[in-house]
Every structure is written in C-alpha cells, then in structure tokens.
Motif scaffolding. Structure first.
Motif, PDB file in Angstrom:
ATOM      1  N   ALA A   1      -0.869   6.041   7.417  1.00 53.75           N
ATOM      2  CA  ALA A   1      -2.161   5.367   7.607  1.00 53.75           C
ATOM      3  C   ALA A   1      -2.599   4.602   6.371  1.00 53.75           C
ATOM      4  O   ALA A   1      -3.616   3.907   6.408  1.00 53.75           O
ATOM      5  N   ASN A   2      -1.851   4.720   5.273  1.00 50.43           N
ATOM      6  CA  ASN A   2      -2.140   3.958   4.056  1.00 50.43           C
ATOM      7  C   ASN A   2      -1.216   2.756   3.901  1.00 50.43           C
ATOM      8  O   ASN A   2      -1.098   2.194   2.814  1.00 50.43           O
ATOM      9  N   ALA A   3      -0.584   2.356   5.004  1.00 48.21           N
ATOM     10  CA  ALA A   3       0.357   1.237   4.936  1.00 48.21           C
ATOM     11  C   ALA A   3      -0.077   0.127   5.889  1.00 48.21           C
ATOM     12  O   ALA A   3      -1.189  -0.370   5.792  1.00 48.21           O
ATOM     13  N   TYR A   4       0.786  -0.246   6.838  1.00 47.73           N
ATOM     14  CA  TYR A   4       0.539  -1.422   7.666  1.00 47.73           C
ATOM     15  C   TYR A   4      -0.674  -1.263   8.575  1.00 47.73           C
ATOM     16  O   TYR A   4      -1.480  -2.185   8.725  1.00 47.73           O
ATOM     17  N   LYS A   5      -0.823  -0.093   9.190  1.00 49.63           N
ATOM     18  CA  LYS A   5      -1.891   0.085  10.176  1.00 49.63           C
ATOM     19  C   LYS A   5      -2.624   1.402   9.941  1.00 49.63           C
ATOM     20  O   LYS A   5      -2.003   2.447   9.743  1.00 49.63           O
TER      21      LYS A   5
ATOM     22  N   GLU B   1       8.997   4.904  -2.733  1.00 48.95           N
ATOM     23  CA  GLU B   1       8.380   3.600  -2.925  1.00 48.95           C
ATOM     24  C   GLU B   1       8.831   2.629  -1.841  1.00 48.95           C
ATOM     25  O   GLU B   1       9.985   2.630  -1.412  1.00 48.95           O
ATOM     26  N   ASN B   2       7.898   1.794  -1.383  1.00 44.84           N
ATOM     27  CA  ASN B   2       8.231   0.696  -0.479  1.00 44.84           C
ATOM     28  C   ASN B   2       7.218  -0.422  -0.711  1.00 44.84           C
ATOM     29  O   ASN B   2       6.484  -0.387  -1.704  1.00 44.84           O
ATOM     30  N   GLN B   3       7.128  -1.393   0.182  1.00 46.26           N
ATOM     31  CA  GLN B   3       6.241  -2.521  -0.067  1.00 46.26           C
ATOM     32  C   GLN B   3       4.764  -2.132  -0.074  1.00 46.26           C
ATOM     33  O   GLN B   3       3.928  -2.870  -0.600  1.00 46.26           O
ATOM     34  N   TYR B   4       4.451  -0.961   0.470  1.00 55.04           N
ATOM     35  CA  TYR B   4       3.063  -0.495   0.488  1.00 55.04           C
ATOM     36  C   TYR B   4       2.799   0.649  -0.498  1.00 55.04           C
ATOM     37  O   TYR B   4       1.659   0.842  -0.916  1.00 55.04           O
ATOM     38  N   ARG B   5       3.827   1.402  -0.847  1.00 56.08           N
ATOM     39  CA  ARG B   5       3.620   2.649  -1.579  1.00 56.08           C
ATOM     40  C   ARG B   5       4.305   2.640  -2.935  1.00 56.08           C
ATOM     41  O   ARG B   5       5.364   2.025  -3.114  1.00 56.08           O
TER      42      ARG B   5
END
Length: 550
Positions: free
Chosen positions: A182-186, A142-146
């Motif tokens: 590719a499902n996060a920042y860019k 887990e992180n800020q995107y996942r």
C-alpha cells in the motif's frame, strides 16, 4: 551541563534542533553527518532506553501516563458533546515515534501532488518519493518505490491468525482489491500492514538515526531540555532559552534554529517567542517580534472511532494478554525478541472510498484482533475484534493558542472534530461500510455480536449520536504552521518561517494539508528533504515511478 554521552555543552551551535521526534532526530543526524557543523538536539523528555518503549506490544502503556507522554488534553470539543480529548505526544527521545502504533504508512501519492498544486514547489510525489526511499530499509527489498539502505527498518507484518484472515477475506468478498504494498503504486484496497519494527524492537527515529549511528563529535543530544523562548535581534534568531533539568540556560545560534516540536508545541514556542498574531500576543503580554497570524491556525487531525464485535472464545489475542500471558510474552521478548511482544497488533488494514464521487480513499481502517480501548489512555481487553476508522481528509479544523506568557504552561488547543457536515457524512458512511464488510461470510465462523455502536444503533441520527459520544483522535495533529504563500501561511516551500532570517520548522505543523494516512513516515521524509535544502545540496532526482489514478 552535559549531553547524553557526558560531553560538556558549548554556548554556541551552528544548528539548534528543538524536539527529537519523527523529524528532529532525522534532521540533527543529517546536519551532523558532514562533520562541518556543530548541532545541538534538544529533547524535553527523558531517554528512550525503556522496556515499554522498545517493546512493540507495550505500545499502550505510554498512552496511560505522563512520564514519556505530554498527556495533553484538548479544550471542550463542540462536535463531541463538549468532551475533552486526550492527545498523546511523545516526551522522550524519538518523540511520538517512540510511543506511536508503528504503522508505516506514506499517505496517498495524490497528497503530495496536491501540496505542489497548492503552490509548494518541490513537494510533488515524484519529487518526494526519493526521500521516502532514502529514509528506509524495506524487508522485501529495494525497487522503484521502496528503499533498501535507509536508517528506518521497515518490516511487513506476519498477520497470522483467524481474525487477520477474516479481515482480509471479508474485504475481498466485499469487493476490495488485495494490495501487496500500500506504500507503492496503489493505496486503495486491503493489505497486510508494514511497521517500523526491526528484530523485535520498535525502530523509532532516535533508534534509527541517533543510537544506531553512534555518537558524533559534532552532535550533542540533550534530554530534559525544554525550549522556552527564542530571542531575536531584529528578525534574526540570536539565542534560545532552554530549561535543562530545571536550570535555565541560553545557547547562541550561529546559523539556524529548527523547530521540530510538533503541531502543538511548535506554535507554542513561536507564540512565546513573539511570533504570531499581534493582537493575540498583546492580550497575553508577549512582546511582538513578528506579526504572523497563521501561527497555530488550521489545526487538523484524523478524527477516528471504533467499531467493535465480540468473537468466539479463544479466537482473539485477548486470552494471551492476561496477566500471566503478558508475563510469558515479556520473558520471551526479553530473551528472544520474538513472539507477541514483537508485534504492534495492527497487522492488517484497508483504505476505501465511501462514495463513487471521491477519487482518492477518504477512510482508513486499522484493525486489532481483540477488544480494547487504545483511544482514551485506557487498555481493557476481551475476546473480539475492532475496526478503527479514520477520516483521511477532514474538513473540520481547529487551532492552537496560549493564554499565559509563561512558557511552562501547556498550549491550549481544540480540533473541532465533526463540526463540518461533510465529516459527519463520511463518518456515518464509514460505520455503514464496516458493517457491510463484516456481514460477509469470512467473518461467520468467529463473529458474534456487535459491541459498538451496537445493533440497536441503525439510523443516521443514531450513528451520529454514537460518534459524538465515542469519536476522538488518531493522534495525527498537523497543519498549524503550514507551508504556503498566502497571508495565513507560516512557512515557505523550504520550511523557512516567513519574515524571519534563520528560523525553520520541520514537523507535521508545516503540512499544507493533512495526508491520507499515518504521519510518521511522511514527517521523516520531510526531514530528509529539508536537510538537503539546509545544507545547500542538489535535491535528489525526481522519481519516474507512477501511481494509480481513477
């Protein structure tokens, strides 16, 4: 009548969910979680307890028959030399999430900000990101995107092999940035893909939200249950007419009916229930309940085509997929859930812009390490590799309609692929871009001859002719009951059907615009979000994560 666990069905349910696919299984599970409401989940197909649904590498098999696939065909496509195109749709628990390619792609964050800009409050990227996270358990944590504790198990592909290496290295030689996630920042760049596979099993929504959670007393799941018509009292849905294993039955709706039948079958159900353009309904003898002219309009899909090259003998996975090879793979998978049987083969990919004027990637490259045709219900294998490109935001659009008042007659539909000149321009540019990338040094040790389009196809006119003969679907129909507030919108920003009291739609049909990538993950996110709206819960707090912008 009994449900999947042998329990007797009731005559009245608080919530009835039609379709157990990428949205339906999610919604039914979330609505039933509190234990406060009775939920009926209806699936027209059979159980998903089938080896070639569970086994990721067998993904091509359901595309070839109509046992677990609606096996629909478009009408003649005017932009494709009047060819009829196969449109595979899942007809089993898990719906299309049980027969798709398992690529876990969220789309570009810009897509959701665009939805909000079109007037759909609550659907910006920062507002939907928490629901993407809630839906998944990502193998890298887990992180800020996942997400790290959701029902959908997402793994990063291994991407081991000479052809996968060449795909990544050649793209970087061509100037693409390597993107870790590719499902996060860019999104733009080349990447190792992610898939909804867990411990060697396809992790469909039915597996993640229904089977893995175990039976719930207040959730009845029924297979071979084909929803035929919603009956109304004034503007309120009162009953649903269902054919269960060929026997017609009616269920009373206490609170809401939610159609999750997909971009082709949801308009089909609404039209047969008297919801649609009144002139069209009268032509086929359906009594008009509510005039809603947008039902079935605005159909979009990611038009796609292959670019194929042969490779040196033994370089691809084709040799391992002979009859004997498939037997060995199957045995290894059955006993260990490992090896090639546990892959979907789409282990690397890329998103690119075909013009400097474009600010968000307009083409997706998917890749398989052998020559094969997944596109038209066939699977023929040989040494080589294939770039399968898709236009992310096509301008061409079609429609869904009915020509009979018999709900057992399949919907009619046409996509109108490549009928807009901008789509033709982008598709030609995509072919040229793939050739540019493949010309780089990383491909030299394994690359042989161009198979499709073929070295003799060089001019724009020749490429267009090739595309009209070979382009087709990436199996991503959407936008036929889109969210919005204009006269052609069908649903509002809470997925409620305009002008009706207790009918919602949660599937790809309500997308205001097609997203830049595969549809499975976005639809799951939508179902997560709408489940909170239905239950009257406070929306999850908007995320503070940013995303790349030109």
């Amino acid at each position: 009548m009994q449900d999947l666990h042998g329990r007797k069905l009731k005559s009245v349910y608080d919530y009835i969910v039609v379709g157990s696919g990428s949205a339906g299984s999610v919604l039914a599970a979330r609505l039933a979680e509190s234990g406060q409401y009775s939920v009926l989940l209806l699936e027209a197909g059979k159980s998903d307890n089938v080896i070639y649904i569970k086994m990721p590498a067998a993904l091509g098999i359901p595309l070839q028959d109509d046992k677990y696939n609606w096996f629909l065909h478009s009408e003649e496509e005017p932009g494709l030399n009047n060819r009829k195109v196969l449109e595979a749709r899942g007809k089993t628990l898990g719906g299309s999430s049980s027969i798709n390619g398992m690529n876990w792609v969220r789309g570009n964050p810009w897509d959701y900000d665009n939805w909000a800009a079109l007037g759909n409050s609550g659907w910006s990227y920062k507002e939907v990101l928490p629901y993407f996270k809630r839906s998944e358990t990502f193998d890298k944590g887990e992180n800020q995107y996942r997400g790290g504790a959701g029902p959908m198990k997402i793994e990063t592909c291994k991407a081991k092999g000479a052809l996968y290496d060449a795909f990544i290295k050649s793209a970087m030689e061509a100037g693409y940035q390597y993107i870790e996630d590719a499902n996060a920042y860019k999104q733009e760049g080349v990447h190792i893909t992610q898939r909804n596979v867990h411990k060697g099993l396809r992790w469909s929504t039915s597996r993640g939200y229904i089977h893995a959670a175990g039976p719930k007393e207040n959730l009845h799941v029924v297979t071979e249950a084909y929803a035929q018509k919603i009956k109304f009292v004034n503007k309120r849905a009162d009953k649903l007419v269902v054919s269960i294993a060929g026997v017609e039955q009616e269920f009373h709706i206490n609170k809401e009916i939610i159609s999750c039948a997909g971009a082709l079958h949801t308009p089909h159900l609404l039209l047969h229930s008297g919801i649609g353009d009144q002139a069209d309904l009268k032509k086929v003898g359906v009594n008009v309940v509510h005039h809603l002219p947008g039902v079935g309009r605005g159909l979009k899909d990611h038009v796609a085509a292959p670019v194929q090259y042969s490779s040196i003998p033994g370089s691809s996975s084709a040799g391992k997929l002979s009859a004997l090879g498939r037997l060995k793979i199957g045995i290894q998978w059955i006993f260990a859930k490992k090896g090639l049987g546990a892959t979907n083969f789409f282990e690397v990919g890329a998103f690119c812009r075909t013009s400097e004027e474009v600010k968000v990637p307009d083409v997706q490259f998917e890749f398989v390490p052998f020559l094969g045709d997944f596109q038209h219900g066939k699977l023929k294998l040989s040494d080589g590799f294939q770039y399968f490109f898709s236009l992310m935001r096509p301008k061409s659009e079609g429609r869904v309609w009915i020509e009979s008042n018999d709900p057992k007659v399949p919907p009619k539909f046409v996509f109108n692929y490549l009928t807009h000149e901008e789509d033709v321009k982008v598709a030609v540019a995509a072919v040229k871009e793939i050739r540019r990338v493949i010309a780089h040094d990383a491909w030299k040790p394994v690359r042989q001859n161009e198979v499709l389009p073929g070295a003799h196809i060089q001019t724009d006119e020749q490429i267009v002719a090739f595309l009209r003969d070979n382009a087709g679907t990436n199996y991503h129909p959407c936008c036929t009951c889109r969210m919005g507030s204009d006269e052609m919108a069908v649903t509002d920003h809470e997925a409620k059907v305009h002008g009706l009291d207790n009918v919602r739609i949660v599937d790809a049909s309500i997308m205001p615009e097609i997203v830049s990538g595969n549809l499975n993950a976005p639809i799951i996110m939508m179902a997560e979000k709408v489940s909170d709206l239905i239950l009257g819960k406070r929306p999850l707090a908007a995320a503070d994560a940013d995303y790349y912008k030109l």
